[in-house]
Design an enzyme around this catalytic site. Structure first.
Site, PDB file in Angstrom:
ATOM      1  N   HIS A 193       0.872  -1.181   0.000  1.00 47.06           N
ATOM      2  CA  HIS A 193       0.000   0.000   0.000  1.00 47.06           C
ATOM      3  C   HIS A 193       0.911   1.234   0.000  1.00 47.06           C
ATOM      4  O   HIS A 193       2.022   1.188   0.552  1.00 47.06           O
ATOM      5  CB  HIS A 193      -0.839  -0.053   1.282  1.00 47.06           C
ATOM      6  CG  HIS A 193      -1.898   0.993   1.403  1.00 47.06           C
ATOM      7  ND1 HIS A 193      -1.624   2.289   1.753  1.00 47.06           N
ATOM      8  CD2 HIS A 193      -3.246   0.918   1.242  1.00 47.06           C
ATOM      9  CE1 HIS A 193      -2.764   2.971   1.809  1.00 47.06           C
ATOM     10  NE2 HIS A 193      -3.763   2.161   1.503  1.00 47.06           N
ATOM     11  N   GLN A 219      -4.284  -5.070   7.252  1.00 46.15           N
ATOM     12  CA  GLN A 219      -5.279  -6.052   6.815  1.00 46.15           C
ATOM     13  C   GLN A 219      -5.185  -7.338   7.622  1.00 46.15           C
ATOM     14  O   GLN A 219      -6.203  -7.909   8.007  1.00 46.15           O
ATOM     15  CB  GLN A 219      -5.088  -6.367   5.313  1.00 46.15           C
ATOM     16  CG  GLN A 219      -5.281  -5.181   4.387  1.00 46.15           C
ATOM     17  CD  GLN A 219      -6.715  -4.676   4.342  1.00 46.15           C
ATOM     18  OE1 GLN A 219      -7.668  -5.396   4.649  1.00 46.15           O
ATOM     19  NE2 GLN A 219      -6.892  -3.429   3.955  1.00 46.15           N
ATOM     20  N   CYS A 273      -4.644   2.493  -3.629  1.00 42.54           N
ATOM     21  CA  CYS A 273      -3.380   3.020  -3.082  1.00 42.54           C
ATOM     22  C   CYS A 273      -2.248   2.023  -3.262  1.00 42.54           C
ATOM     23  O   CYS A 273      -1.437   1.806  -2.353  1.00 42.54           O
ATOM     24  CB  CYS A 273      -3.516   3.375  -1.603  1.00 42.54           C
ATOM     25  SG  CYS A 273      -4.727   4.638  -1.285  1.00 42.54           S
TER      26      CYS A 273
HETATM   27  N1  PMP Z   1      -1.714  -0.580   4.646  1.00 45.65           N
HETATM   28  C1  PMP Z   1      -2.682  -1.335   4.130  1.00 45.65           C
HETATM   29  C2  PMP Z   1      -2.353  -2.712   3.663  1.00 45.65           C
HETATM   30  C3  PMP Z   1      -3.975  -0.827   4.024  1.00 45.65           C
HETATM   31  O1  PMP Z   1      -4.934  -1.588   3.498  1.00 45.65           O
HETATM   32  C4  PMP Z   1      -4.241   0.481   4.489  1.00 45.65           C
HETATM   33  C5  PMP Z   1      -5.631   1.065   4.382  1.00 45.65           C
HETATM   34  N2  PMP Z   1      -6.200   0.986   3.105  1.00 45.65           N
HETATM   35  C6  PMP Z   1      -3.203   1.226   5.031  1.00 45.65           C
HETATM   36  C7  PMP Z   1      -1.955   0.660   5.093  1.00 45.65           C
HETATM   37  C8  PMP Z   1      -3.404   2.606   5.532  1.00 45.65           C
HETATM   38  O2  PMP Z   1      -4.127   2.614   6.690  1.00 45.65           O
HETATM   39  P1  PMP Z   1      -4.781   3.967   7.211  1.00 45.65           P
HETATM   40  O3  PMP Z   1      -5.437   4.609   6.044  1.00 45.65           O
HETATM   41  O4  PMP Z   1      -5.748   3.485   8.214  1.00 45.65           O
HETATM   42  O5  PMP Z   1      -3.722   4.809   7.789  1.00 45.65           O
END
Ligand code: PMP
Length: 404
Positions: A121, A201, A362
């Site tokens: 991500h 996750q 993302c």
């Molecule tokens: N890492 C992963 C694998 C995610 O799925 C997400 C959220 N989509 C994030 C990081 C970021 O988390 P947050 O938006 O809650 O800071």
């Protein structure tokens, strides 16, 4: 302990909602999960009954709120097998990784290497890019196979004497792939590198023991774990946190401040400058308590059955491409529909009450790896049902007819 999906659902008021005149089918929990009543009520109760700022009061409400905030820290620690002082509250998973990158960066120099993977991500990419831009460290990318599995041999080959940090997701938010964290940590440590896992996750779907994994850092956010937004967790081994400089400056993170000298508090408070997410920590504590009342293994099996049901329902369709078919994966289905943009697919599904995510998730490097610009994603949580899985398959089949 038993697992009964209808009992679980009864705890989530929002699941009673209708969308466009149809029952809501919420398949977007990997982006953010819905909240059980226990979380909603814990936060309301705190605001209605016992709320003040933490750590700096001598009055009853301040003491009660401080106790509740620190109790939440102990719940998180117990939940992942960590020590209490190894848990830092942040505003999210993203901030937790930024905190580590900024802190570790203070010890790095040009030419040092950081390994990430193609399935990260952006939260676990961009903070390391900052170090590349600022310090000239080198980012190395562990490849992902066509099936969506992290290529362990290629990862091993990337490790070397200049590898300082390995930052990998424990479970991909796009592919659903669950990576072998313990093996990866061992390999990273053999090369003398620190290892951080993005558990945003994974924590939702499997019990996590940070000591068994031997992670130096493990991060996740509250809102995917049936808790509120605005709260994330950084776990760091005590000695690793102790070696990190402060991230932000302000109240509560200091030892002593004078005009020409400053000392800092010990972890975790060193990293919690200013008023922290108090209500959110209390809400996350309530989410963890709620989860403790569920049979998590049975829940994971249930989620996987839903995934398999959808997979079977969609098998053999020549207009559908699934991205991510790792043998060891969680209940996430990413897919493209021939001739349709993922956004359009998601919008049509919404008309049937089905909520899925669409876009790059993302994870642009991963999208490029699989030769797509976007995908749609259905993600399953413990409150989803077989009827919902079937409703999704039916709605998707109808949606496809618009593009055929
Ligand atoms: N890492 C992963 C694998 C995610 O799925 C997400 C959220 N989509 C994030 C990081 C970021 O988390 P947050 O938006 O809650 O800071």
């Amino acid at each position: 302990m038993t697992f009964d999906v209808e009992t679980v659902r009864a705890d989530f008021p929002i699941l009673q909602r209708q969308v466009h005149g149809r029952p809501l089918v919420y398949l977007d929990s990997a982006a953010s999960a819905q909240k059980p009543r226990a979380v909603i009520e814990a936060m309301s109760r705190a605001m209605e009954h016992s709320y003040a700022n933490v750590h700096r009061g001598l009055h009853t409400l301040a003491n009660e709120t401080t106790d509740a905030y620190e109790a939440a820290r102990r719940k998180v620690a117990a939940f992942i097998g960590a020590g209490e002082t190894e848990i830092v509250f942040t505003k999210g998973g993203t901030e937790a990784i930024n905190l580590v990158a900024a802190g570790v960066g203070a010890h790095l120099q040009a030419g040092d290497e950081i390994i990430v993977s193609e399935m990260e991500h952006h939260a676990n990419i961009v903070p390391w890019h900052f170090l590349r831009e600022r310090l000239g460290v080198v980012l190395k990318w562990a490849p992902v196979t066509d099936e969506g599995v992290l290529d362990l041999e290629a990862f091993q080959r990337l490790l070397g004497p200049r590898t300082k940090v390995v930052a990998l997701t424990h479970m991909s938010n796009v592919l659903g792939t669950i990576n072998p964290a313990q093996d990866l940590a061992r390999m990273a440590h053999e090369a003398g590198a620190l290892v951080l896992f993005d558990g945003c996750q994974a924590i939702v779907h499997k019990p996590i023991d940070v000591k068994a994994i031997d992670a130096d850092f493990y991060v996740f956010s509250g809102h995917k774990l049936y808790g509120p937004t605005g709260i994330g967790i950084l776990y760091g081994k005590a000695e690793r946190l102790a070696a990190l400089p402060p991230y932000q400056g302000g109240g509560e993170m200091i030892g002593e401040v004078s005009q020409d000298r400053i000392t800092y508090a010990d972890p975790p408070h060193r990293f919690e400058a200013g008023t922290p997410p108090i209500l959110e920590a209390i809400g996350l504590g309530a989410a963890i308590d709620w989860l403790a009342g569920q049979d998590r293994l049975a829940a994971a099996e249930h989620e996987h059955r839903l995934y398999e049901r959808v997979r079977d329902g969609l098998s053999g369709l020549n207009w559908l491409k699934v991205i991510g078919e790792a043998p060891h994966k969680g209940a996430i289905l990413s897919f493209t529909v021939d001739g349709a943009h993922a956004h359009d697919v998601a919008q049509i599904l919404d008309r049937y009450g089905v909520a899925v995510r669409a876009g790059t998730h993302c994870a642009e490097p991963l999208m490029k790896r699989f030769g797509v610009t976007s995908s749609a994603r259905a993600s399953f949580a413990l409150y989803n049902t077989e009827d919902e899985a079937d409703a999704f398959v039916e709605a998707l089949t109808k949606a496809q007819a618009f593009f055929a």
